[in-house]
Design a protein around this motif. Structure first.
Motif, PDB file in Angstrom:
ATOM      1  N   GLN A 122       0.822  -1.203   0.000  1.00  8.82           N
ATOM      2  CA  GLN A 122       0.000   0.000   0.000  1.00  8.82           C
ATOM      3  C   GLN A 122       0.862   1.263   0.000  1.00  8.82           C
ATOM      4  O   GLN A 122       0.559   2.241  -0.676  1.00  8.82           O
ATOM      5  CB  GLN A 122      -0.929  -0.003   1.224  1.00  8.82           C
ATOM      6  N   TYR A 123       1.943   1.241   0.778  1.00  5.24           N
ATOM      7  CA  TYR A 123       2.856   2.385   0.839  1.00  5.24           C
ATOM      8  C   TYR A 123       3.427   2.658  -0.551  1.00  5.24           C
ATOM      9  O   TYR A 123       3.408   3.800  -1.038  1.00  5.24           O
ATOM     10  CB  TYR A 123       3.968   2.066   1.835  1.00  5.24           C
ATOM     11  N   ALA A 124       3.929   1.590  -1.220  1.00  2.00           N
ATOM     12  CA  ALA A 124       4.557   1.755  -2.532  1.00  2.00           C
ATOM     13  C   ALA A 124       3.567   2.299  -3.551  1.00  2.00           C
ATOM     14  O   ALA A 124       3.888   3.197  -4.339  1.00  2.00           O
ATOM     15  CB  ALA A 124       5.135   0.417  -3.000  1.00  2.00           C
ATOM     16  N   GLU A 125       2.348   1.765  -3.578  1.00  3.80           N
ATOM     17  CA  GLU A 125       1.343   2.238  -4.536  1.00  3.80           C
ATOM     18  C   GLU A 125       1.004   3.705  -4.300  1.00  3.80           C
ATOM     19  O   GLU A 125       0.814   4.469  -5.252  1.00  3.80           O
ATOM     20  CB  GLU A 125       0.077   1.384  -4.425  1.00  3.80           C
ATOM     21  N   PRO A 145       4.936  -2.203  -6.578  1.00  2.00           N
ATOM     22  CA  PRO A 145       5.173  -3.074  -5.420  1.00  2.00           C
ATOM     23  C   PRO A 145       5.972  -4.325  -5.771  1.00  2.00           C
ATOM     24  O   PRO A 145       6.865  -4.724  -5.022  1.00  2.00           O
ATOM     25  CB  PRO A 145       3.751  -3.429  -4.956  1.00  2.00           C
ATOM     26  N   GLU A 146       5.665  -4.958  -6.928  1.00  2.00           N
ATOM     27  CA  GLU A 146       6.361  -6.199  -7.277  1.00  2.00           C
ATOM     28  C   GLU A 146       7.846  -5.933  -7.514  1.00  2.00           C
ATOM     29  O   GLU A 146       8.701  -6.734  -7.134  1.00  2.00           O
ATOM     30  CB  GLU A 146       5.722  -6.813  -8.534  1.00  2.00           C
ATOM     31  N   GLU A 147       8.144  -4.798  -8.136  1.00  2.00           N
ATOM     32  CA  GLU A 147       9.548  -4.435  -8.356  1.00  2.00           C
ATOM     33  C   GLU A 147      10.251  -4.176  -7.032  1.00  2.00           C
ATOM     34  O   GLU A 147      11.409  -4.568  -6.840  1.00  2.00           O
ATOM     35  CB  GLU A 147       9.605  -3.203  -9.251  1.00  2.00           C
ATOM     36  N   ILE A 148       9.538  -3.520  -6.101  1.00  2.00           N
ATOM     37  CA  ILE A 148      10.111  -3.251  -4.776  1.00  2.00           C
ATOM     38  C   ILE A 148      10.400  -4.562  -4.046  1.00  2.00           C
ATOM     39  O   ILE A 148      11.471  -4.756  -3.462  1.00  2.00           O
ATOM     40  CB  ILE A 148       9.149  -2.372  -3.956  1.00  2.00           C
ATOM     41  N   PHE A 149       9.432  -5.511  -4.079  1.00  2.00           N
ATOM     42  CA  PHE A 149       9.627  -6.796  -3.399  1.00  2.00           C
ATOM     43  C   PHE A 149      10.830  -7.549  -3.950  1.00  2.00           C
ATOM     44  O   PHE A 149      11.587  -8.175  -3.204  1.00  2.00           O
ATOM     45  CB  PHE A 149       8.371  -7.659  -3.524  1.00  2.00           C
ATOM     46  N   GLU A 150      11.000  -7.489  -5.285  1.00  2.00           N
ATOM     47  CA  GLU A 150      12.093  -8.221  -5.900  1.00  2.00           C
ATOM     48  C   GLU A 150      13.443  -7.566  -5.606  1.00  2.00           C
ATOM     49  O   GLU A 150      14.423  -8.242  -5.293  1.00  2.00           O
ATOM     50  CB  GLU A 150      11.862  -8.294  -7.422  1.00  2.00           C
TER      51      GLU A 150
END
Length: 291
Positions: free
Chosen positions: A56-59, A65-70
């Motif tokens: 939610q923070y990233a959006e 978000p998926e790029e951040i997680f990776e």
């Protein structure tokens, strides 16, 4: 502070979003937002919420978000990433046990279902044959030389095609309205764009009315330069707020999620100066110059 927390904080500050505003936009308590930035996951209510809050923070600050997680998977505790694989492993074990216990008797329900389907198809074919024969007989009696089977009205396929056609027509009309030039009764001019802030001048009119309509759920704030707030809060799906600002000279409008909020000025659709796909959170400064 972790690298992930530093990246999120920099993105938030680059968009001029305070922690209080981010709390309003995401409905995540401020102390959890601070915990994400500092990498303090121990204060979170549970393992599931860590990834959910980060997403939610990233959006909210315009990151994928998926790029951040990776990219920052090393900053996320390993236990949060292994929960789902462990659950899948337990499910797989139960599936293997079930598969090993299959017997020929288990195929009986499937065979019965297949037989029922075939039987229904035969019955439908017979009914169609009888209906066709009856139509031909009726046409011969009335002197008709041809027999036609009328298609059922309001069938699911026709209904879906009709809805799709209406939707395309509605989108085309909306696109045409968007591309049309502003009403001759007034003029809107974008004089400056800086980051997610746009300055718009409204001239050639004595009327200044803003209408905000939500088609999702977005945080919205409307206020003037004197510190007076006309509205501040969430705009629910289908909700509309209208503001008569004819006595104001400068008004700010903040929209947390521009993809879900349509704006009208003096009854005419207003296009965001910045593409909502590029800037989800935008600030609009209207400068009203009466004619």
């Amino acid at each position: 502070m972790t690298e992930l927390g530093k990246r999120l904080k920099e993105a938030r500050e680059a968009k001029n979003i305070s922690l209080d505003e981010l709390q309003e936009m995401t409905k995540i308590q401020k102390r959890y937002l601070i915990g994400i930035e500092e990498g303090n996951y121990a204060i979170m209510p549970g393992n599931f919420y860590v990834r959910a809050f980060i997403r939610q923070y990233a959006e909210a600050v315009g990151l994928d978000p998926e790029e951040i997680f990776e990219e920052y998977k090393q900053d996320i505790p390993q236990s949060y990433q292994e929960e789902i694989p462990q659950q899948l492993s337990r499910v797989k074990t139960r599936q293997q046990i079930s598969t090993s216990g299959l017997k020929w008797g288990d195929l009986l329900p499937k065979l019965l279902i297949a037989a029922v389907v075939v039987g229904i198809a035969v019955v439908i074919w017979l009914l169609l044959q009888q209906y066709d024969a009856g139509s031909k007989s009726e046409n011969q009696i009335t002197g008709d030389t041809t027999a036609e089977v009328e298609r059922p009205k309001n069938s699911p396929l026709e209904k879906a095609a009709k809805e799709e056609k209406e939707k395309k027509q509605e989108n085309a009309e909306k696109q045409q309205e968007t591309e049309e030039s502003p009403s001759s009764d007034f003029t809107l001019t974008v004089v400056e764009k800086s980051g997610n802030l746009s300055t718009i001048e409204l001239t050639n009119t004595d009327k200044f009315v803003i209408e905000l309509t939500s088609k999702g759920n977005s945080w919205v704030e409307v206020y003037n330069t004197k510190g007076h707030s006309f509205f501040k809060g969430n705009l629910a799906n289908g909700q509309t707020q209208t503001f008569d600002l004819s006595t104001e000279t400068e008004v700010f409008v903040k929209v947390g999620r521009t993809l879900d909020v349509d704006v009208k000025v003096n009854g005419q659709p207003f296009n965001y100066p910045i593409d909502p796909n590029d800037e989800v959170y935008q600030k609009l400064k209207f400068v009203f110059k009466k004619s």
